[in-house]
Write an enzyme that holds these catalytic residues in place. Structure first.
Site, PDB file in Angstrom:
ATOM      1  N   HIS A  12       0.821  -1.208   0.000  1.00 45.03           N
ATOM      2  CA  HIS A  12       0.000   0.000   0.000  1.00 45.03           C
ATOM      3  C   HIS A  12       0.856   1.260   0.000  1.00 45.03           C
ATOM      4  CE1 HIS A  12      -3.645   2.390   0.996  1.00 45.03           C
ATOM      5  NE2 HIS A  12      -2.783   3.145   1.648  1.00 45.03           N
ATOM      6  N   GLU A  15      -8.620   6.939  -4.580  1.00 43.06           N
ATOM      7  CA  GLU A  15      -7.905   5.904  -3.827  1.00 43.06           C
ATOM      8  C   GLU A  15      -8.866   4.798  -3.408  1.00 43.06           C
ATOM      9  OE1 GLU A  15      -5.603   7.185  -0.502  1.00 43.06           O
ATOM     10  OE2 GLU A  15      -3.850   7.546  -1.741  1.00 43.06           O
ATOM     11  N   SER A  16      -8.280   3.683  -2.989  1.00 41.13           N
ATOM     12  CA  SER A  16      -9.084   2.517  -2.602  1.00 41.13           C
ATOM     13  C   SER A  16      -9.139   2.357  -1.092  1.00 41.13           C
ATOM     14  CB  SER A  16      -8.475   1.252  -3.214  1.00 41.13           C
ATOM     15  OG  SER A  16      -7.166   1.032  -2.684  1.00 41.13           O
ATOM     16  N   HIS A  17     -10.235   1.783  -0.639  1.00 39.68           N
ATOM     17  CA  HIS A  17     -10.362   1.310   0.734  1.00 39.68           C
ATOM     18  C   HIS A  17     -11.137   0.003   0.695  1.00 39.68           C
ATOM     19  CE1 HIS A  17     -10.138   2.908   5.087  1.00 39.68           C
ATOM     20  NE2 HIS A  17      -8.930   2.900   4.553  1.00 39.68           N
ATOM     21  N   GLN A  74     -10.065   1.677  10.564  1.00 37.59           N
ATOM     22  CA  GLN A  74     -10.101   2.931  11.288  1.00 37.59           C
ATOM     23  C   GLN A  74     -11.536   3.326  11.640  1.00 37.59           C
ATOM     24  OE1 GLN A  74      -9.034   2.330   8.182  1.00 37.59           O
ATOM     25  NE2 GLN A  74      -7.100   3.360   7.737  1.00 37.59           N
ATOM     26  N   ASP A 116      -1.006  14.877   5.570  1.00 41.04           N
ATOM     27  CA  ASP A 116      -2.098  14.251   6.315  1.00 41.04           C
ATOM     28  C   ASP A 116      -1.619  12.934   6.906  1.00 41.04           C
ATOM     29  OD1 ASP A 116      -2.115  12.936   3.668  1.00 41.04           O
ATOM     30  OD2 ASP A 116      -3.849  11.892   4.491  1.00 41.04           O
ATOM     31  N   ASN A 141      -5.995   7.690 -11.251  1.00 35.12           N
ATOM     32  CA  ASN A 141      -6.409   6.300 -11.430  1.00 35.12           C
ATOM     33  C   ASN A 141      -6.346   5.539 -10.119  1.00 35.12           C
ATOM     34  OD1 ASN A 141      -3.686   4.786 -11.193  1.00 35.12           O
ATOM     35  ND2 ASN A 141      -3.234   6.370 -12.706  1.00 35.12           N
ATOM     36  N   GLY A 184      -2.347   8.621  -8.382  1.00 39.00           N
ATOM     37  CA  GLY A 184      -3.347   7.572  -8.223  1.00 39.00           C
ATOM     38  C   GLY A 184      -3.001   6.625  -7.107  1.00 39.00           C
TER      39      GLY A 184
END
Length: 762
Positions: free
Chosen positions: A62, A111-113, A260, A288, A520, A557
Site C-alpha cells: 500500500h 484511492e481505494s479502501h 479505522q 495528512d 487512477n 493515483g
C-alpha cells in the site's frame, strides 16, 4: 515462525544494539526474510520494535508500491513537456494539481479502501472518504466534492446484502456530515467481487495557484505540529492488512480492529482550520495522517526536506492508555494532520487551532542532521535515515506471463450466441437489460448522498459526469468522471484500460468540459501471480500510451493489489478518473432531453457489431469472451472537441454517451432523466439488434435544436465525424417509441429502471 518478545521494557536503539539475537515478529508484520535482513543492514543492528513497525507499514504494498513501482515509471516516461505545462504537482505528491486558468488550481485523486470496507463496511467506506479528503486538504485546497466507484458481488448474494448497504451508508454518512456533495461514481456487480468488494473514493478540491502546499520538512529549527484528533488503537496495521496482535501481546488490552474509526464532524472542523492556517501563511509544509499514520507523516516529511527530524513521541495526545511507541507510530486514527511551522509562527498557529477547537501539539523539530530520530520519555526508540523508510523500500520485478487461458478466452467469440431478432424479442431484451442491477437506476444509492450541498453542484449522477462551479464570479467549473469496464480489461488489459480512459474522457466532454488530467485507482489480484502482473503491466501501458495520445497527464493515483478470494482474483479493474474544465458552467450540457418539441436526436460516431464483454452477452448469456470493442483515441479527441464547441456555441441542448447497454440504454435514460418523450429512428441498413445493444466506443447521443441542426451537422461533416439522425424529441409522446421495434410507456420504463435496487436492498 519468529514470535514477539514483548516486555514492559522500552526497546531502545541502545538495547537493540546490545541484543542482536532477539527474535522479532517480522514475518507476522508482512516483511519477508530478505527485507528484514536489509533493514538490519541499513541500521547496522536489529531494529527496535518501533522501527520494525515503521518499516513494516511503510514497506507494505500500500505504501511502498514495491510490486508496481517498476511499471508505474512508465507514466513518467510517456509524459511529454507539453502535457506537463499545466501540471503543478504530480505523481508522488498527496494528490495531483493542475492549473485550470484564471489563477485557479484544481487538485483531485482517487484511492481505494477495499479490504477495510469488506471487514467493516460502514467505517471502511467512511474512512476511505475521510482519507481522500485529507489528501486534498494537504495540497492547500478546499475540498469541493466527492465521488465513489463501487463494485460488489452478485446483487442478490447474501454477502452483498451485508456489505453494500453499510458501504453506501458510510460514504453518505461521512460525506454528508462534511457538507461535500457526492456528484458521481459507479455501481457494478460481478461474481468476481464476492468477498472482495471495491470501494474507490475520489475527491476534488480547488485553490488559488499561489496557495499550493507540498509535503516537506525544511528549515532547521522549524517545529513539527500534530493537530486534529487524538491517537488511538484503531487502524493499527490497516495499510498492510494485518491485525495488531503483534503490538498488543501482553498488554492486557482488548484488540481493536485494523479498520479505522472516523469522525466526520472532527474532520469538518479540521478542514476549516487548515484553510485558516493556509490563508494566514502559517505553514511551511503539511502532510495528512492516513495509511501508516505517524510512520508515514514523519518519514515522508523528513525524506522530502533538507535535513533531519527529531520527534518526542510521548508528547502525542492519546485516547488510549498504555500505548507503546510502535502502536502510536502505526495507528491510523483518523482526522489528523502534521505541519511544519516556523518558530515565529507557532503561537499564531496554535491560536488558529484554538479558535477552531482543534487539538494541536508541538511534537518535535527539523534538525540539521540526516536521520529521523524519535524519542520516548527521553530514550531513543527510532534512529533511521528517513528515505530508507519512505522512499527506498524494496522494488520487485515480479514475474509476469500472459495467462495460458487467454487465447481460449479471446477465441470464445460471442458470435454464436442467440440474438433477439423479432420486435417482441428486442422489446423483451431492452426491458431485461435496463432492469438489471448493473444498468438499473442508481437512485437508491445516490438519494442517500447530498448531491447539492453548498450550492455549487451543476451536474451530478445520473449525469455522465459531475460538474462543480469553483468560481461564482466567472462561472468557471470542473467536471469529473470515473469509469472502467472490467470485462473489457479482462479480455484485453491494454485495450480495456484505453476503453476506460476513453469513456471517462467522453463523459467529461459530454458535459461540455475540456478533459485536462487523469487520476487512477488500479485494482488487481495478487502480484505474486504472473498472470495478474501481466494484466497490470498491460493495463498501465495502455493507460499511459492512451494519455500520451490524448495529451493529458496522469497526475497520480493508487494501486490496490491482493484483491481476490482464495486463489480467484477479481476482474482487473483500473478505475480511471478524468478531470475537465469548463469556463462557464451555465453552458454545461445536461443528460436528459428537454421539452422543446421537434429537437433532433443525432447519433455521433459509428456503431459496429461488437459484443465481446458486452452487457448483453454477460447478463443474457453469462458469456465473457472474444475481443472488446475497438478504441480510436483520435476519434475520441475529435468527438470531445465537437462536443465542447457545440456547448460553447449553444448548438447542443442535451447529450448522453453510449457505453454499457448501448443505444437502447442511452435512449431510456435520456427520456427518463429529461422526463420527456422521444421517437427513435434506426438505420434500415443495419441489424436493429446491433444498433440497439452494441457497445462500440466513441459514440454520443445529442439533442440539437432545429435551428442549429444544419450548422452542427455541417461542422461534424467538415471535421470528419460520422453522424446520423437518430430521432426526434416529442414532449407529447407517452415515453419512447423505437420505430419498427416497439413503443414503451414512460411508466413502464420507469418501473423497470427504478424498481430493481429498492427491491434488492430497500
Amino acid at each position: 515462525m519468529p514470535t514477539s518478545d514483548v516486555t514492559t521494557v522500552t526497546d531502545t536503539t541502545a538495547r537493540a544494539g546490545e541484543t542482536p539475537g532477539t527474535a522479532q515478529p517480522y514475518l507476522e508484520l508482512g516483511l519477508a526474510e530478505d527485507e528484514y535482513a536489509r533493514i538490519r543492514e541499513i541500521l547496522g543492528r536489529r531494529p527496535t520494535d518501533a522501527e520494525l513497525a515503521m518499516y513494516s507499514v511503510m514497506w507494505s504494498e500500500h505504501c511502498s508500491y514495491k510490486s508496481s513501482k517498476k511499471h508505474l515509471r512508465y507514466f513518467g516516461e510517456t509524459t511529454t513537456d507539453q502535457m506537463r505545462e499545466k501540471l503543478l504537482a504530480g505523481i508522488g505528491e498527496n494528490a495531483g494539481v493542475v492549473d485550470v486558468g484564471d489563477g485557479w488550481a484544481v487538485t483531485f485523486k482517487v484511492e481505494s479502501h477495499n479490504h477495510p470496507s469488506y471487514v467493516e463496511p460502514y467505517q471502511g467506506a467512511a474512512t476511505g472518504v475521510g482519507g481522500i479528503v485529507r489528501d486534498i486538504m494537504a495540497m492547500g485546497a478546499r475540498p469541493l466534492a466527492v465521488a465513489d466507484a463501487l463494485r460488489f458481488g452478485p446483487a442478490d448474494a447474501p454477502d452483498t446484502r451485508r456489505v453494500l448497504p453499510g458501504v453506501v451508508a458510510g460514504v453518505a454518512g461521512y460525506g454528508n456530515c462534511l457538507g461535500l456533495p457526492n456528484v458521481g461514481g459507479e455501481l457494478v456487480f460481478d461474481a468476481s467481487y464476492a468477498g472482495n468488494p471495491l470501494v474507490n473514493a475520489l475527491c476534488v478540491g480547488a485553490m488559488r495557484v499561489e496557495d499550493l502546499h507540498l509535503a516537506f520538512a525544511s528549515g532547521t529549527g522549524n517545529k513539527i505540529i500534530l493537530f486534529g484528533a487524538r491517537t488511538g488503537l484503531d487502524g493499527i496495521g490497516g495499510v498492510s492488512v494485518l491485525a495488531s496482535d503483534s503490538f498488543n501481546e501482553g498488554t492486557g488490552r482488548k484488540k481493536l480492529p485494523s479498520v479505522q474509526v472516523g469522525d466526520p464532524f472532527t474532520e469538518k472542523v479540521l478542514i476549516e482550520c487548515c484553510l485558516d492556517l493556509f490563508q494566514q501563511d502559517l505553514v511551511v509544509g503539511i502532510q495528512d495522517l492516513g495509511g501508516a499514520g505517524l510512520s508515514c507523516a514523519t518519514s515522508e516529511l523528513a525524506a522530502a526536506g533538507d535535513g533531519g527530524m527529531h520527534i518526542e513521541l510521548d508528547r502525542v495526545p492519546l485516547r488510549a492508555k498504555g500505548m507503546t511507541p510502535a502502536e502510536i507510530l502505526s495507528s491510523e486514527s483518523q482526522e489528523r494532520m502534521c505541519a511544519v511551522v516556523e518558530p515565529s509562527n507557532v503561537d499564531a498557529f496554535m491560536a488558529v487551532c484554538a479558535k477552531w477547537d482543534v487539538i494541536a501539539t508541538d511534537i518535535g523539530e527539523v534538525t540539521d542532521g540526516e536521520h529521523l530520530v524519535i524519542t520516548w520519555h527521553g530514550e531513543t526508540v527510532v534512529d533511521v535515515p528517513p528515505r530508507t523508510v519512505a522512499h527506498q523500500g524494496p522494488v520487485y520485478d515480479r514475474p509476469l506471463a500472459r495467462p495460458s487461458t487467454q487465447d481460449a478466452v479471446e477465441a470464445d467469440l460471442p458470435d454464436t450466441l442467440r440474438r433477439p431478432s423479432t420486435p417482441d424479442e428486442l422489446r423483451e431484451t431492452l426491458l431485461k437489460l435496463i432492469s438489471s442491477p448493473d444498468l438499473a437506476s442508481k437512485e437508491w444509492v445516490t438519494s442517500q448522498y447530498d448531491r447539492y450541498v453548498r450550492g455549487n453542484t451543476v451536474l451530478a449522477q445520473p449525469s455522465d459526469s459531475g460538474v462543480i462551479r469553483i468560481d461564482e464570479s466567472t462561472g468557471r467549473g470542473v467536471a469529473v468522471s470515473t469509469d472502467c469496464n472490467s470485462r473489457f480489461v479482462y479480455l484485453d488489459p491494454y485495450q480495456g484500460a484505453q476503453l476506460a480512459l476513453a469513456e471517462a474522457y467522453r463523459n467529461v466532454a459530454t458535459s461540455g468540459a475540456t478533459p485536462i488530467a487523469v487520476s487512477n485507482c488500479l485494482n488487481f489480484g495478487a502480484p505474486t501471480d504472473p498472470g495478474v502482473m501481466w494484466q497490470f503491466e498491460r493495463a498501465v501501458h495502455g493507460l499511459a500510451d492512451g494519455c500520451a495520445q490524448l495529451g493529458i497527464p496522469v497526475t497520480g493515483g493508487n494501486v490496490s493489489f491482493f484483491n481476490q478470494t482464495g486463489d480467484t482474483a477479481i476482474l482487473p479493474t483500473p478505475v480511471i478518473a478524468v478531470l475537465g474544465v469548463i469556463d462557464d458552467v451555465r453552458r454545461r450540457i445536461p443528460t436528459g432531453i428537454g421539452a422543446e418539441a421537434g429537437e433532433t436526436l443525432l447519433l455521433l460516431g459509428e456503431t459496429k457489431d461488437e459484443f465481446g464483454g458486452s452487457t448483453w452477452a454477460h447478463l443474457v448469456h453469462g458469456h465473457l469472451g472474444g475481443r472488446p470493442p475497438a478504441v480510436d483515441l483520435e476519434r475520441e479527441r475529435l468527438l470531445g472537441e465537437i462536443l465542447v464547441a457545440g456547448s460553447r456555441d449553444g448548438m447542443i441542448s442535451a447529450a448522453h454517451d453510449l457505453s454499457d447497454g448501448g443505444l437502447a440504454q442511452a435512449l431510456v435514460e435520456t427520456v427518463l432523466i429529461g422526463q420527456c418523450g422521444a421517437r427513435a429512428i434506426l438505420d434500415d441498413e443495419q441489424d436493429p439488434f446491433v444498433q440497439l445493444f452494441s457497445e462500440s466506443a466513441g459514440r454520443v447521443l445529442v439533442a440539437v435544436p432545429r435551428t442549429e441542426e444544419l450548422r452542427f451537422t455541417e461542422m461534424c461533416t467538415a471535421r470528419g465525424l460520422p453522424w446520423r439522425k437518430a430521432g426526434v424529441v416529442d414532449p407529447e409522446s407517452p415515453g419512447l417509441e423505437i420505430q419498427g421495434v416497439a413503443t414503451f410507456g414512460s411508466e413502464e420504463l420507469r418501473e423497470a429502471w427504478e424498481s430493481t435496487l429498492p427491491a434488492l436492498f430497500g
